[in-house]
Write a protein that holds these residues in place. Structure first.
Motif: not given
Length: 280
Positions: A208-221
């Protein structure tokens, strides 16, 4: 005065609690969002003089959704070939009409030759003319098939369902080395993660992998799972916001398929830099 046995004895210390086993830290790495199956760079056909033809119609723009087989662009090599095909169509129709008439005449001449009304040489001449017409018709039909095949190269069609990510050549231009446009299957987005070679032993398929935006391109994960770990170690390409940091690091590419609902959220964000955390 005698003390009672055991009086003043210090209580025995309880054994220390067992140390919790050391769990490895989750792997964290930088990456970017990519369409599944990578990006298709669609080139223009090579014209007869060895260069790229000029674009006469461009039917899509960046962000356009397309389906496999859809016409994307047309080139200036098309009209001359279409004119040649029209001439061949007229020639083929004429040859077929002449061949039909000649075939009927041959049947009549054969009957006359059997009755002795005409010499056999006359019949032979007519039959040779019939064979020649058939040969001309076959040649014209073969030439038409070639032109029809060449006409396929005067059009650019989508090889897959996807989204036009970038257009490199516009109306009236001759496409260069980058081709006409880039097409990606953005309905099935995934993440390309660059894991340090020292951490790759802690990455496994279906992890399993959790992904977030480095610069706020999308909200949440976003959530996903590891689908492929490259067997090759190479130099890093996805740099952090600090261009001097770890620019020469050696990494292994890891592909992560996003959950369908999350893939839909970011289907218009190809190339967005992300931070991935591989869950233990």
């Amino acid at each position: 005065m005698l003390q009672r046995q055991g009086a003043g004895r210090q209580p025995e210390a309880s054994p220390p609690p067992a140390a919790a086993p050391n769990r490895p830290e989750p792997v964290a790495a930088l990456g970017r969002l990519d369409p599944s199956g990578e990006v298709h760079q669609l080139a223009a056909p090579i014209s007869g003089i060895g260069g790229s033809p000029r674009i006469t119609r461009l039917l899509v723009q960046e962000g356009s959704r397309v389906q496999a087989g859809q016409l994307l662009a047309e080139f200036d090599t098309g009209p001359p070939l279409k004119a040649q095909r029209e001439l061949l169509d007229a020639r083929i129709a004429n040859l077929r009409s002449r061949l039909a008439v000649q075939s009927r005449d041959i049947a009549r001449y054969r009957e006359l030759a059997r009755n002795g009304a005409i010499p056999g040489t006359e019949l032979d001449s007519r039959e040779n003319d019939l064979l020649a017409l058939r040969g001309l018709l076959q040649e014209a039909e073969a030439e038409r098939r070639k032109i029809t095949a060449d006409l396929v190269l005067t059009e650019l069609r989508a090889p897959i369902d996807g989204t036009v990510l970038r257009v490199h050549a516009r109306l009236g231009e001759r496409p260069g080395e980058r081709g006409v446009l880039e097409l990606g299957a953005s309905e099935r987005m995934e993440a390309l993660i660059e894991v340090y070679e020292s951490d790759v032993d802690r990455v496994r398929l279906e992890q399993p992998v959790l992904i977030t935006s480095e610069s706020g391109g999308f909200s949440g994960s976003l959530r996903g799972r590891v689908t492929r770990v490259s067997p090759q170690v190479r130099q890093r390409e996805v740099l952090s916001t600090d261009p001097a940091k770890d620019a020469d690091a050696r990494i292994v590419e890891v592909r992560v398929a996003l959950e369908p609902q999350d893939a839909q959220r970011v289907r218009d964000l190809t190339g967005l830099r992300v931070i991935a955390r591989m869950e233990n």
